[in-house]
Write an enzyme that holds these catalytic residues in place. Structure first.
Site, PDB file in Angstrom:
ATOM      1  N   GLN A 252       0.814  -1.208   0.000  1.00 50.57           N
ATOM      2  CA  GLN A 252       0.000   0.000   0.000  1.00 50.57           C
ATOM      3  C   GLN A 252       0.853   1.265   0.000  1.00 50.57           C
ATOM      4  O   GLN A 252       0.327   2.363   0.123  1.00 50.57           O
ATOM      5  CB  GLN A 252      -0.957  -0.005   1.192  1.00 50.57           C
ATOM      6  CG  GLN A 252      -0.310   0.027   2.558  1.00 50.57           C
ATOM      7  CD  GLN A 252      -1.314  -0.217   3.671  1.00 50.57           C
ATOM      8  OE1 GLN A 252      -1.637  -1.350   3.989  1.00 50.57           O
ATOM      9  NE2 GLN A 252      -1.819   0.855   4.263  1.00 50.57           N
ATOM     10  N   PHE A 283      -4.720  -2.609   5.847  1.00 51.53           N
ATOM     11  CA  PHE A 283      -4.925  -2.104   7.206  1.00 51.53           C
ATOM     12  C   PHE A 283      -3.655  -1.525   7.821  1.00 51.53           C
ATOM     13  O   PHE A 283      -3.512  -1.477   9.036  1.00 51.53           O
ATOM     14  CB  PHE A 283      -5.488  -3.202   8.118  1.00 51.53           C
ATOM     15  CG  PHE A 283      -6.675  -3.919   7.567  1.00 51.53           C
ATOM     16  CD1 PHE A 283      -7.841  -3.228   7.286  1.00 51.53           C
ATOM     17  CD2 PHE A 283      -6.634  -5.274   7.303  1.00 51.53           C
ATOM     18  CE1 PHE A 283      -8.948  -3.884   6.764  1.00 51.53           C
ATOM     19  CE2 PHE A 283      -7.723  -5.934   6.771  1.00 51.53           C
ATOM     20  CZ  PHE A 283      -8.891  -5.236   6.503  1.00 51.53           C
ATOM     21  N   ARG A 397      -4.795   0.137  11.141  1.00 51.04           N
ATOM     22  CA  ARG A 397      -5.969   1.009  11.028  1.00 51.04           C
ATOM     23  C   ARG A 397      -6.274   1.764  12.340  1.00 51.04           C
ATOM     24  O   ARG A 397      -6.514   1.159  13.377  1.00 51.04           O
ATOM     25  CB  ARG A 397      -7.174   0.151  10.641  1.00 51.04           C
ATOM     26  CG  ARG A 397      -8.368   0.924  10.132  1.00 51.04           C
ATOM     27  CD  ARG A 397      -9.418  -0.056   9.695  1.00 51.04           C
ATOM     28  NE  ARG A 397     -10.512   0.570   8.977  1.00 51.04           N
ATOM     29  CZ  ARG A 397     -11.522  -0.112   8.431  1.00 51.04           C
ATOM     30  NH1 ARG A 397     -11.544  -1.436   8.511  1.00 51.04           N
ATOM     31  NH2 ARG A 397     -12.478   0.514   7.793  1.00 51.04           N
ATOM     32  N   ALA A 564      -4.013   6.868   6.948  1.00 52.45           N
ATOM     33  CA  ALA A 564      -4.505   8.049   7.662  1.00 52.45           C
ATOM     34  C   ALA A 564      -5.902   8.480   7.231  1.00 52.45           C
ATOM     35  O   ALA A 564      -6.367   9.544   7.614  1.00 52.45           O
ATOM     36  CB  ALA A 564      -3.541   9.231   7.511  1.00 52.45           C
ATOM     37  N   GLU A 740     -10.308   5.276   8.730  1.00 56.45           N
ATOM     38  CA  GLU A 740      -9.779   5.030  10.071  1.00 56.45           C
ATOM     39  C   GLU A 740     -10.774   5.303  11.204  1.00 56.45           C
ATOM     40  O   GLU A 740     -10.862   4.530  12.151  1.00 56.45           O
ATOM     41  CB  GLU A 740      -8.533   5.906  10.290  1.00 56.45           C
ATOM     42  CG  GLU A 740      -7.564   5.934   9.140  1.00 56.45           C
ATOM     43  CD  GLU A 740      -6.406   4.966   9.309  1.00 56.45           C
ATOM     44  OE1 GLU A 740      -6.291   4.369  10.387  1.00 56.45           O
ATOM     45  OE2 GLU A 740      -5.618   4.833   8.366  1.00 56.45           O
TER      46      GLU A 740
END
Length: 806
Positions: A252, A283, A397, A564, A740
């Site tokens: 990611q 996550f 997360r 974020a 989140e």
């Protein structure tokens, strides 16, 4: 033993109920938890009636890949076809938590038919060190190991099974060193990664002295495994010339991966391409952890000149990779008899593992979210990153905020008990207001917490629910219910500010179709779907004409990690200048433009978000000044649970959530994120427990030894409402990040369980104050429900077969 006694008593009660010889109060123990109908509701935001039908923004467009994913047609790393000469990589892993490496004997492994090569730190042509902020991870452990499962070497073979069997044959001799595994051990040994992060606001000592009451205590919250569906995976393809190499990786944060691979194999970035179609979940676990698999695989491909595939099985993934940080909080709070809080002094200790990795950033997020939605005039916060011999901890997360919210909301509950006030009353009186300055000196705008709170009180019928719970508890001895209602606030933005950037490339073809590429990664969270909606509005065309194929570093460069809760905002704003400045032509002039050889159908942009704003975030802890974050997402939740105090089992009866998402880009996806985030947080709060032996060997290997929420754990009534009339001018089309914040809501379930336990303890004549650490597992709930059976046992002296790392 307590459970054995209790189960026998449940059997006795069942027989007694059949014979009708026991009072009704005791018979409740034989009934299943929370009988009754299940159900849920979802309250969407209405689309503006004036919005044209063809405009998809704000509409509930289904996830564009949902059909492929749910039918197994979606491509993930290990679905890519095998090349004829492709090699598989399996790791030789440490069997010690802390030891010197005396020797490595790979001779037996190399005799196995199908084994091609063995690699270790001597084969790294660039740097054997990598890291997010400083190079401190070793690609291959060279002189010593600092965690169980750390990679020492790798075996390359013609098949995955051969490679794994051969890796087991490599013999490693160690000289054992004493490991540090827990936060307590790290504090005693003064073992820390860095000096404490420290933030002052007001005068804490003066605030404590001015308070009517001062209370202090400790709380701990355990870690959490990412447990994404697709494990860490990579397929590395070396090119035939110029030292070029391509990585198809489940990551990611492709830019971070791209840069670190460049250092490891000693090749400039322009010769490396990192790309991904989608990740099977992340996550936060696909931000830095992919280097654990991609680094060795790139070294292997560079050495052999062949394709190398490395895909972790679940046991390898859990053993090698990082987790959510375990944290210990030591707090001191000053408050008035009226319930107003005057001062908070908090020390947070995070178990960072053998490398600082993201511990600094996670603790920063914990500190920024430490007071939740409350106005506390005097604050002193410190974050300590503990150096221990467990896998390095990274982001998950919520990124430090769940731990912070758990701590402050437990404190608020304790203050309610101290003052005799209702829990919701003491929370509400301490809410931040519009125009307040928070503890890092940022002026608060569009504070929607009261609106979320009032909506949640009304829709959950909170007052009548409380009365119903009290009535249930009076009538039932061996089952109790509890309720809790909490607010949440999550700061959205990137820290430091250079992270707040994203790029986009839009290609318009003469047949009217459009290809969009951007720096965000699709993890299943619907990013590509939302981006397609944004592009469709801007181009005034149907979403069927737009495709987002993959993310690649040769198209979107120098991007920011998908984290974020702000990725959709950043990527969309990367697109917005193309349309705002009319750099892209209307669709009807595309073909004429092409025939006139006017190259205006393809535009590339890399935009630093705040270059277009007057306010820049220059936030420093030392001076406690600057604009810390872009905006805040707010929410409120009411949770009701039922526990069986003879077994420690529980069930969530009802959850009512109200969430401020600004103006939703896609209500289907946003509500799905809220539901999924809540359930993931619920696992953290109640059942997900990391265990290891006192030598540092993990005891969690997969779903058989690590419990995660299932269908059975979903609340019987699950109601989600998107707050109305709350536009957010700080983000694209007035939306807000939503990935989140919902996870923080799960703290309400923990507090509801604690409330139910409190009802049990009152029946036993015990006080309302007791410590319950997170997670509230079946075992901890049962032992907190002290009764005649627990009194038969000296529970404090019972040895725990598993060493809980916190």
């Amino acid at each position: 033993m307590a459970l054995a006694y209790s189960l026998f008593y449940k059997f006795y009660l069942g027989v007694a109920a059949h014979l009708q010889t026991e009072p009704v109060m005791d018979i409740s123990a034989t009934n299943p938890l929370c009988e009754g109908p299940c159900g849920s509701s979802r309250v969407f935001q209405a689309v503006d009636p004036s919005q044209i039908e063809a405009d998809p923004v704000g509409r509930s467009v289904p996830h564009l890949s949902s059909q492929q994913i749910s039918t197994g047609q979606a491509m993930f790393i290990d679905d890519w076809p095998r090349a004829e000469d492709e090699l598989f990589l399996a790791f030789v892993r440490s069997k010690r938590a802390h030891a010197k490496i005396l020797s490595v004997d790979n001779s037996e492994a190399l005799t196995i038919p199908g084994v091609v090569e063995y690699i270790d730190h001597r084969d790294v042509q660039g740097s054997n060190l990598w890291g997010m902020y400083s190079p401190n991870h070793e690609v291959f452990a060279s002189e010593k190991v600092t965690s169980y499962g750390q990679v020492i070497g790798g075996v390359l073979a013609e098949s995955r099974d051969i490679a794994r069997r051969a890796a087991q044959k490599v013999k490693v001799e160690y000289e054992d060193l004493k490991p540090i595994l827990t936060i307590k051990q790290a504090i005693e040994a003064k073992s820390f990664h860095f000096d404490p992060l420290e933030l002052h606001y007001g005068d804490v000592e003066a605030g404590l002295q001015a308070s009517d009451h001062v209370t202090e205590g400790e709380l701990s919250i355990g870690g959490q495994e990412h447990f994404y569906l697709e494990t860490q995976s990579v397929l590395v393809t070396p090119k035939l010339e110029n030292d070029e190499i391509e990585l198809l990786a489940s990551s990611q944060d492709l830019t971070f991966l791209h840069g670190e691979i460049s250092k490891i194999i000693g090749v400039s970035k322009n010769r490396i391409v990192c790309r991904t179609k989608r990740n099977g979940g992340g996550f936060g676990g696909k931000q830095t952890c992919p280097l654990l698999v991609c680094g060795p695989a790139a070294v292997a491909a560079k050495k052999t000149g062949k394709k190398v595939r490395c895909v972790f099985n679940r046991e390898e993934d859990i053993t090698i990779t990082g987790k959510r940080h375990q944290m210990l909080a030591k707090y001191k709070v000053g408050f008035m008899s009226s319930g107003k809080i005057l001062a908070l002094k908090l020390d947070l200790y995070a178990n960072g593992g053998y490398s600082p990795d993201e511990t600094d950033s996670v603790l920063t997020c914990s500190i920024l979210n430490a007071v939740n939605v409350y106005k506390i005039p005097n604050v002193h916060l410190r974050g300590h990153g503990c150096f221990t011999n467990i896998p390095a901890r990274g982001g998950l997360r919520g990124y430090g905020a769940p731990q912070a919210i758990f701590i402050i909301e437990n404190i608020m509950t304790e203050l309610a008990i101290h003052t005799g006030l209702e829990q919701e009353q003491i929370r509400e009186m301490n809410f931040q207001q519009e125009g307040d300055v928070n503890h890092w000196n940022q002026t608060l705008e569009n504070v929607n917490i009261q609106k979320c709170w009032d909506t949640c009180v009304e829709q959950s019928q909170f007052q009548s629910r409380k009365m119903s719970v009290e009535d249930f508890n009076r009538k039932n001895r061996w089952k109790k219910r509890g309720t809790a209602m909490i607010p949440v606030s999550f700061a959205i933005g990137s820290f430091p500010r250079f992270l707040a950037q994203a790029g986009a490339l839009v290609s318009i073809y003469v047949d009217g179709s459009v290809l969009v590429s951007h720096g965000g990664v699709e993890l299943g969270q619907g990013l590509h779907t939302k981006m397609t909606q944004v592009a469709a509005r801007a181009l005034s065309m149907p979403i069927e004409k737009i495709l987002i194929s993959e993310t690649s570093t040769d198209i979107s460069t120098n991007t920011t990690a998908l984290a974020a809760g702000a990725t959709t905002v950043y990527c969309s704003e990367g697109l917005s200048p193309l349309f705002k400045d009319k750099l892209l032509p209307p669709m009807y002039v595309i073909v004429p433009s092409h025939r006139l050889r006017v190259p205006i159908w393809t535009v590339s942009v890399c935009l630093l978000q705040d270059f277009t704003r007057e306010e820049m975030m220059i936030m420093t802890f030392q001076k406690n000044s600057g604009k810390g974050m872009d905006y805040f997402s707010y929410g409120a939740i009411c949770a009701e649970v039922e526990i069986d105090n003879l077994t420690g089992e529980h069930q969530v009866l009802q959850v009512d959530i109200v969430m401020d998402v600004g103006r939703s880009l896609n209500p289907y996806i946003d509500i799905g994120q809220i539901e999924g985030g809540f359930v993931q947080g619920y696992g953290l709060m109640t059942m997900e427990q990391l265990k290891m032996t006192t030598e540092g060997q993990p005891l969690n290997f997969g779903p058989s030894t690590y419990r995660i929420p299932t269908v059975r754990n979903i609340p019987h009534k699950f109601n989600v409402t998107l707050l109305k009339d709350c536009p957010n001018e700080k983000a694209i089309y007035s939306s807000k990040g939503i990935g989140e914040p919902p996870l923080l809501l799960s703290v309400a379930v923990f507090l509801a369980i604690k409330s139910a336990i409190r009802a049990v303890r009152r029946d036993a004549g015990l006080g309302d104050h007791f410590r319950l650490d997170c997670p509230a597992t079946v075992e901890s709930i049962r032992l907190a429900c002290q009764d005649r059976f627990t009194k038969l046992l000296d529970v404090d002296d019972q040895p725990d077969p598993a060493f809980h790392v916190c």
